[in-house]
Design an enzyme around this catalytic site. Structure first.
Site: not given
Ligand SMILES: O=c1[nH]cnc2c1ncn2[C@@H]1O[C@H](CO)[C@@H](O)[C@H]1O
Ligand SMILES: [Zn+2]
Length: 364
Positions: A24, A214
């Site tokens: 990210h 996740e």
């Protein structure tokens, strides 16, 4: 092992070519840059203005055991990324830092909708980041390092802008944007909230991955693949919940795990991030060991270099220590990642044959 083959250390791992699919942009700033941008743009909410202390703060605050509190730390990085010059700088430094780590191809993602607080348009955000990546590629080349950057645009699961961001990704597909993703809190925001956007992407032959499996389990992975049509899974570690191991070591794959493996659906595994959010209890106990042994299409990623204090090389080094991996294993992870990238097939093949394989050839 022949004595001419160097041992696996952080330095030697840095020197081999690597591929990164899940990183990210707003999770990879240099702490010093966060401080300088905050000063320049009048952002006064930083928890510290000391470089070392701020770096430590991000790592500790992200070390929270839950995805939701982990994500709170992004308020400070997004807070200083609201102008074109800030975005150019952050993107250029990202490419430079990855090249320094020996990454030759990276897909870096971010959510444009998080950078419009001071009036930037979504298009201006994308153009600034692309200009930054190009600048970073040039700076790396000046230092004798090669890196090619690709961009993924994320929509945030908790917002309702997925269609708009999907259209943005398609609009910039010939200008460095290679795909789309949805990110943000997983529980309570199933990917099926964004079905229109995924259908739009598929209709336009565009690529996308989805953060799934996740913080939430198999249902999220199943929806991402079977309802939304995700080509890759962001994390995807909870696929282990569909794998049973008998006391004698015999392994049984459930239907979903079998499907993911048979279809070679890439798993963008981010070991340190998973330990921080509580998705895995430690690197040594991380499901990547089992998944790699079972030959799932496993790739190794950083997620957020600032919050985890990691690089691709340090993630590899941690896995080497935990699982005893050798150079051939690192090559396997790297080629898996290159095969799974969203750029054209002939470019992937070119990088595999002319950069990756020659890079590992003396070692394997
Ligand atoms: O591991 C993760 N799971 C889900 N969302 C994440 C993760 N890491 C970062 N982001 C979210 O993605 C946004 C765009 O880059 C970040 O602002 C953060 O909120
Ligand atoms: Zn992520």
């Amino acid at each position: 092992m022949s004595s001419s083959i160097p041992p696996l250390t952080l330095d030697s791992i840095r020197s081999v070519p690597k591929v990164l699919l899940h990183d990210h942009l707003d999770g990879g700033l240099r702490p010093g840059t966060v401080i300088e941008l905050a000063e320049a743009h009048g952002y006064s909410a930083l928890p510290s203005t000391d470089v070392a202390e701020l770096g430590r703060w991000f790592r500790e605050a992200a070390d929270s055991g839950s995805l939701e509190s982990y994500l709170e730390t992004f308020a400070h990085t997004c807070g200083v990324m609201q102008t074109e010059d800030a975005l150019v700088r952050v993107a250029a430094e990202c490419a430079e830092d990855l090249a320094t780590d020996g990454v030759v191809y990276a897909e870096v993602r971010y959510a444009p909708e998080l950078f419009v607080e001071r009036g930037l348009s979504l298009d201006a955000v994308v153009e600034a980041v692309q200009a930054g990546f190009a600048e970073g590629e040039r700076r790396a080349a000046d230092q004798g390092k090669f890196i090619q950057m690709g961009t993924l645009l994320c929509a945030m699961r908790q917002h309702a802008r997925a269609q708009e961001i999907a259209e943005l990704a398609v609009r910039y597909r010939d200008h460095g944007v290679v795909g789309f993703d949805i990110a943000g809190p997983e529980a309570g925001f199933p990917p099926t909230r964004n079905l229109d956007a995924f259908e739009y992407l598929r209709t336009n032959n565009a690529h996308f991955t989805i953060h799934a499996g996740e913080a939430f389990g198999l249902a999220s992975i199943w929806e991402a693949i079977q309802h939304c049509g995700a080509e890759r899974l962001g994390h995807g570690v909870r696929i282990v919940d569909d794998i049973k191991t008998d006391p004698d070591g015999t392994v049984h794959l459930g239907r979903l795990a079998g499907y993911v493996r048979d279809r070679r659906i890439p798993l963008e595994i981010c070991p340190s991030s998973n330990v921080q959010t509580g998705a895995a209890s430690s690197i040594a106990d991380h499901p990547i060991g089992l998944l790699a042994r079972l030959r799932f299409r496993v790739t190794v990623n950083t997620d957020n270099r600032l919050m985890s204090g990691c690089t691709v090389s340090s993630e590899f080094a941690a896995l080497v220590e935990a699982f005893g991996y050798g150079w051939a294993d690192l090559q396997w992870f790297t080629i898996n990642a290159m095969k799974s990238a969203f750029i054209d097939f002939d470019r992937r093949l070119d990088l595999i044959n002319n950069v990756l394989k020659p890079g590992y050839a003396p070692l394997v």
